[in-house]
Design a protein around this motif. Structure first.
Motif, PDB file in Angstrom:
ATOM      1  N   LEU A  28       0.840  -1.191   0.000  1.00  0.00           N
ATOM      2  CA  LEU A  28       0.000   0.000   0.000  1.00  0.00           C
ATOM      3  C   LEU A  28       0.875   1.240   0.000  1.00  0.00           C
ATOM      4  O   LEU A  28       2.023   1.205   0.459  1.00  0.00           O
ATOM      5  CB  LEU A  28      -0.905   0.016   1.242  1.00  0.00           C
ATOM      6  N   ASP A  29       0.329   2.355  -0.481  1.00  0.00           N
ATOM      7  CA  ASP A  29       1.104   3.595  -0.429  1.00  0.00           C
ATOM      8  C   ASP A  29       0.771   4.425   0.802  1.00  0.00           C
ATOM      9  O   ASP A  29       1.527   5.306   1.187  1.00  0.00           O
ATOM     10  CB  ASP A  29       0.892   4.424  -1.700  1.00  0.00           C
ATOM     11  N   ARG A  30      -0.381   4.124   1.448  1.00  0.00           N
ATOM     12  CA  ARG A  30      -0.770   4.873   2.631  1.00  0.00           C
ATOM     13  C   ARG A  30      -1.828   4.096   3.402  1.00  0.00           C
ATOM     14  O   ARG A  30      -2.573   3.296   2.818  1.00  0.00           O
ATOM     15  CB  ARG A  30      -1.348   6.245   2.263  1.00  0.00           C
ATOM     16  N   VAL A  31      -1.898   4.340   4.714  1.00  0.00           N
ATOM     17  CA  VAL A  31      -2.894   3.696   5.567  1.00  0.00           C
ATOM     18  C   VAL A  31      -3.274   4.672   6.678  1.00  0.00           C
ATOM     19  O   VAL A  31      -2.413   5.407   7.194  1.00  0.00           O
ATOM     20  CB  VAL A  31      -2.352   2.394   6.202  1.00  0.00           C
ATOM     21  N   VAL A  32      -4.548   4.662   7.059  1.00  0.00           N
ATOM     22  CA  VAL A  32      -5.022   5.414   8.219  1.00  0.00           C
ATOM     23  C   VAL A  32      -5.600   4.421   9.212  1.00  0.00           C
ATOM     24  O   VAL A  32      -6.533   3.680   8.886  1.00  0.00           O
ATOM     25  CB  VAL A  32      -6.094   6.453   7.831  1.00  0.00           C
ATOM     26  N   ILE A  33      -5.032   4.399  10.418  1.00  0.00           N
ATOM     27  CA  ILE A  33      -5.479   3.482  11.468  1.00  0.00           C
ATOM     28  C   ILE A  33      -5.983   4.306  12.652  1.00  0.00           C
ATOM     29  O   ILE A  33      -5.357   5.293  13.038  1.00  0.00           O
ATOM     30  CB  ILE A  33      -4.340   2.555  11.931  1.00  0.00           C
ATOM     31  N   ARG A  34      -7.107   3.887  13.214  1.00  0.00           N
ATOM     32  CA  ARG A  34      -7.607   4.539  14.425  1.00  0.00           C
ATOM     33  C   ARG A  34      -7.770   3.497  15.530  1.00  0.00           C
ATOM     34  O   ARG A  34      -8.485   2.513  15.363  1.00  0.00           O
ATOM     35  CB  ARG A  34      -8.947   5.237  14.171  1.00  0.00           C
ATOM     36  N   PHE A  35      -7.100   3.715  16.652  1.00  0.00           N
ATOM     37  CA  PHE A  35      -7.272   2.910  17.849  1.00  0.00           C
ATOM     38  C   PHE A  35      -8.324   3.604  18.716  1.00  0.00           C
ATOM     39  O   PHE A  35      -8.202   4.800  18.998  1.00  0.00           O
ATOM     40  CB  PHE A  35      -5.969   2.805  18.637  1.00  0.00           C
ATOM     41  N   ALA A  36      -9.338   2.877  19.154  1.00  0.00           N
ATOM     42  CA  ALA A  36     -10.394   3.505  19.951  1.00  0.00           C
ATOM     43  C   ALA A  36     -10.823   2.566  21.070  1.00  0.00           C
ATOM     44  O   ALA A  36     -10.956   1.353  20.873  1.00  0.00           O
ATOM     45  CB  ALA A  36     -11.593   3.863  19.073  1.00  0.00           C
ATOM     46  N   GLY A  37     -11.044   3.144  22.224  1.00  0.00           N
ATOM     47  CA  GLY A  37     -11.481   2.352  23.367  1.00  0.00           C
ATOM     48  C   GLY A  37     -11.895   3.252  24.507  1.00  0.00           C
ATOM     49  O   GLY A  37     -12.043   4.466  24.354  1.00  0.00           O
TER      50      GLY A  37
END
Length: 648
Positions: A28-37
């Protein structure tokens, strides 16, 4: 699944990973990850560690921490959800991303609070252990979204994170509650496996963080390894992802990941060293500025003195006293604190002493949104004092730029003997990005000359020191350190006689002093603004300031890719404006000003330059999304084209 989970956990504790066939690698050229809790689930720590390893891997990145203002909101509720978003890529990026490609949801509240932000097809990794009837009811789910089909448009990965973590740590003799606290490390290990992140840095960090509790350190490391090995062994994840380093995005140099508040603190220390002045911080803790106080308190070896005052007024009062005594003086706060400091800022204007007022803006008014971002203090910084009390204003554009902005604010304050506002905000303060560590030889020389001898001759030939005898170029008055023989002088907040500094109620003198102080600020040397207009044929100009730089620049790039010419200007100096700004604004048919307020910069531009600056505003407590801005810019451009066609 259960037997596989148990085996994976045992292998993790033993430091082993079961041999499995290689999984598909997707580049992949880019990724957006969100950790939520929940706010007690350690999402900020998890995101920070993933970010640090991503930075060390060489990706460009941008982050968006988002957390509640309450110290501990009720567990499992929507107000208690904490999240951390990181956008990383193999190329230059400017924002934390418009929408997550991956959501890690530790409980039903985290899922419900964030699922609306996900595009169809996004991956959701969900901790199934927390989806109990009680937890679901607490956030208004009539049935489990994992079973009712509402998530059919997403790639859902159900993972019993809590059970897996407890199983992995059963040999450590911890209570179940103690073991459950490490589930964020299990999630971090799983995501680190999915995206080929380095692991050694996190393990070293955990050993350092829990150095006094080695059992806890090793338990967290075991949970982290268990998460990694779970990814390797489970059939739930068919692919791993690879995002190459962004080598072409960075000039050669040594880089580190840095947040805005940390960069700002380092910039203040650098300004102290470059000016050869001790640094004094007088401050009262306030979100989101407190981290600067915390960081500067660690650097006594650089002649940094920090004073945590009993209130905002005492903090700036002590700082102004330190400025009078010959220190590089700073006070840090947010918008509510600026209101309390306003009288002393006016005194600093009258005394004409260098003082840095660092305002990390947040949502208002009053207590407002303490942990959310906003740009609504510009007019307060410009006009929020009684009388005519002009103050230069500097605003950084990115987290790393906070370092340079601190040096620039110090340069102006020391050169012109004036208080200076530095306007950062919560988005910059808590967000982070790769930062190129500057060479010391590239830093500006900020050394000042204190007054050492009398500068005026009285009618009878006596030598005297006049505290308001000015430099003809900068209009700065001399800076005399108390205790210097022969330089005793009177000073205070009541209007002073030009030159001598004696108290004066003469109307003409007051008019002269007011105009002189204004002329000094108007004469501050700031560089001309640079226009980004690649082809030179744009008729629309987008003007921004502060933290809108990333979203605006990303939006402008999108608009240009769609074939629409558009120019961009970003302002660091807001008082005084760059000398060429008026000419630049008049060069374009349409001026658009995106701001996280109700149009404060647009108001100033319209008033000063008589141009039709059009506001595009947002006050949600969150930064602009590039896609949203691109749509607004495109709409303005196409509207202009339609009007021109109709006119023809």
């Amino acid at each position: 699944m259960t037997s596989q989970v148990s085996r994976t956990a045992e292998q993790a504790v033993a430091g082993e990973a079961r041999t499995v066939p290689s999984k598909e690698i997707r580049r992949l050229d880019r990724v957006v990850i969100r950790f939520a809790g929940d706010s007690g689930d350690g999402m900020q720590l998890t995101g920070d560690r993933f970010t640090s390893e991503t930075a060390s891997f060489g990706n460009d990145l941008s982050t968006l921490p988002n957390f509640p203002a309450e110290i501990r909101a009720p567990a499992g509720t929507l107000p208690g959800v904490s999240s951390f978003q990181v956008h990383f890529a193999d190329h230059d990026i400017l924002t934390p991303g418009d929408a997550p490609d991956v959501l890690v949801a530790m409980n039903p509240a985290a899922l419900k609070a964030n699922v609306a932000d996900l595009p169809r097809g996004a991956e959701i990794i969900v901790n199934t252990d927390e989806f109990t009837p009680r937890a679901l009811a607490k956030v208004g789910y009539p049935a489990s979204p994992l079973e009712d089909g509402s998530l059919d448009g997403y790639a859902v990965h159900p993972v019993p994170l809590t059970t897996l973590t407890v199983e992995a740590l059963k040999e450590f003799g911890l209570t179940r509650k103690e073991a459950e606290r490490s589930k964020n490390m299990f999630a971090l290990g799983l995501l680190s496996w999915m995206y080929h992140r380095p692991t050694q840095g996190t393990e070293s960090f955990l050993r350092s963080k829990f150095a006094r509790k080695p059992q806890i350190a090793e338990a967290n490391i075991a949970a982290f390894r268990a998460g990694w090995n779970f990814g390797e062994t489970t059939e739930e994840f068919a692919s791993v992802y690879e995002v190459a380093p962004a080598g072409a995005a960075f000039p050669a140099g040594t880089y580190r990941n840095i947040s805005g508040n940390l960069a700002l603190a380092y910039g203040l220390v650098a300004a102290s060293v470059q000016s050869d002045l001790p640094l004094f911080l007088g401050s009262y803790p306030i979100t989101p500025a407190s981290d600067i106080l915390h960081e500067l308190s660690k650097h006594k070896n650089f002649r940094v003195r920090t004073f945590q005052a009993e209130d905002e007024i005492a903090g700036i009062g002590a700082a102004l006293g330190a400025a009078f005594g010959g220190s590089l003086a700073v006070t840090t706060t947010s918008g509510p604190g600026v209101a309390l400091k306003s009288e002393t800022i006016g005194l600093a204007v009258s005394l004409e002493l260098p003082l840095l007022i660092v305002d990390i803006q947040r949502g208002g008014p009053s207590t407002g949104l303490p942990t959310k971002t906003e740009q609504a203090d510009l007019l307060q910084a410009m006009y929020g004092r009684n009388g005519e009390a002009p103050v230069p204003i500097v605003a950084p554009a990115t987290p790393g730029d906070c370092f340079d902005a601190a040096l620039e604010a110090a340069r102006i304050a020391l050169t012109y003997r004036t208080p200076v506002f530095l306007l950062s905000d919560g988005y910059l303060a808590n967000g982070s990005e790769p930062w190129r560590i500057p060479e010391i030889t590239d830093l500006p020389d900020l050394r000042v000359r204190f007054a050492t001898e009398p500068n005026h001759e009285l009618a009878d030939g006596t030598k005297a020191f006049w505290p308001y005898q000015r430099d003809p170029h900068t209009l700065a008055r001399p800076w005399a350190v108390p205790g210097t023989p022969g330089l005793e002088h009177r000073i205070g907040g009541i209007e002073k006689q030009d030159g001598s500094g004696n108290i004066s109620y003469d109307p003409r003198n007051h008019d002269l002093m007011v105009r002189t102080r204004q002329a000094k600020v108007d004469g501050v040397d700031v560089p001309d603004v640079t226009v980004d207009d690649p082809d030179g044929d744009a008729t629309t100009l987008v003007v921004g300031w502060g933290s809108t730089y990333g979203p605006i620049t990303a939006a402008v790039r999108r608009v240009r890719r769609e074939g629409h010419p558009v120019a961009q200007v970003h302002l660091r100096h807001l008082n005084p404006f760059p000398a060429n700004l008026g000419e630049v604004l008049r060069r374009y048919d349409k001026v658009i000003v995106p701001e996280m307020n109700l149009g404060q910069l647009a108001h100033l531009l319209r008033a000063k330059y008589l141009v039709d600056a059009r506001s595009h505003t947002q006050v949600t407590g969150l930064p602009f999304k590039a896609e949203q801005l691109a749509g607004a810019i495109t709409a303005e451009i196409t509207a202009t084209s339609t009007q021109e066609s109709a006119h023809v």
